[in-house]
Design an enzyme around this catalytic site. Sequence first.
Site, PDB file in Angstrom:
ATOM      1  N   GLN A   9      51.234  47.249  36.311  1.00 62.86           N
ATOM      2  CA  GLN A   9      49.851  47.297  35.821  1.00 62.86           C
ATOM      3  C   GLN A   9      49.375  48.738  35.617  1.00 62.86           C
ATOM      4  OE1 GLN A   9      50.918  45.368  38.321  1.00 62.86           O
ATOM      5  NE2 GLN A   9      49.736  43.490  38.533  1.00 62.86           N
TER       6      GLN A   9
ATOM      7  N   ASP B 258      41.125  42.767  45.874  1.00 58.52           N
ATOM      8  CA  ASP B 258      41.164  41.344  45.496  1.00 58.52           C
ATOM      9  C   ASP B 258      40.348  40.495  46.451  1.00 58.52           C
ATOM     10  OD1 ASP B 258      43.710  42.564  44.231  1.00 58.52           O
ATOM     11  OD2 ASP B 258      43.245  40.714  43.173  1.00 58.52           O
TER      12      ASP B 258
END
Length: 344
Positions: free
Chosen positions: A196, A237
């Site tokens: 990512q 997250d």
Amino acid sequence: MSSFKTIEWKDNRVIMIDQTKLPNEEVYFQCQTYEDVADAIKRMVIRGAPAIGVAAAMGIALGAIKIETSDRDIFFGEVHKITDVLLATRPTAVNLFWAAKRMLRVLNEQQGDIEGIKRRLVLEANNILLEDIEICRNIGRVGAELIEDNSVVLTHCNAGALATGGYGTALGVIRGAVEAGKNIKVLATETRPFLQGARLTAWELDKDGISVSLITDNMVGHIMSRGMVDAVVLGADRIAKNGDVANKIGTYSISVLAKSHGIPFYVAAPISTIDYDCPDGNSIPIEERNINEVTHILGNRIAPDVNVYNPAFDITPSENVSSIITEKAVVGEPFTEGLSELIK
Ligand code: MRU
């Protein structure tokens, strides 16, 4: 704002930039059904905690508008089934559960006819998107004050416009500092196994003209030991009630290195990422992903057929976190008290 749209609702479809194809191709994935949205979240066409939340909300709305019944009980039952499918896509990012809960609350509040409820669900999903962009801008404004002029900021994974409705959380802080006139250079870790950092963070910062240098994950210690990093800013997250942080695998190692080198370690996240029902990091579920992500790079096998371990996230204990930057305030030790103040 960034020059691309991470996700949007258009003509009763959900359109998202296909993050599996970046940086080589800028193409858009069209979801016609809620199953398409669930598949997109699972395959990481869209990823990043807040963006997953927006996608789930739009998936519920998309599923709801396609239900053909005039019976309220059948309609409510079907919306719950659709929600369960979306909830089963990824376990760690709490924004998915937060957004679904918000959609179900709206559903349960509706007294009117089914067509009216459908319109209300579509409106709510679009509101979640718009609010997320605004929240990220506020995170950027609040966090920018922590970043000094002429800083080198290290970030991990992608907590940018691509991971949110737009603007980003960690990259929002960087964008905020740049917009405040500060000279900021970013070091982006490549973020194995899904890359990512290399594929997404490097792409979106470069596209916005923000200075970015790419490093492999195993270079962090060396670069910190040479005094080349002034601050770490990354996303989350899920944040437990005590300030423990679940974020992309590798975050914990970076936090240990930052602590050992006396470098501030900032976590930027919306309040919707704080799970007040999770007492600490041990109770946060960690997603295990397909082993092919480790044994292959961009479709090419790079390892023999051996046992592989692929946890997608890790837990950084709150004692390694300098501050958590939210849209309302910067929270430091003691985290339990500071985080609970945010929802008073
Ligand atoms: O597996 P991913 O790409 O969904 O993981 C994303 C991250 O770990 C991000 O750092 C996090 O979701 C914050 S995004 C604003």
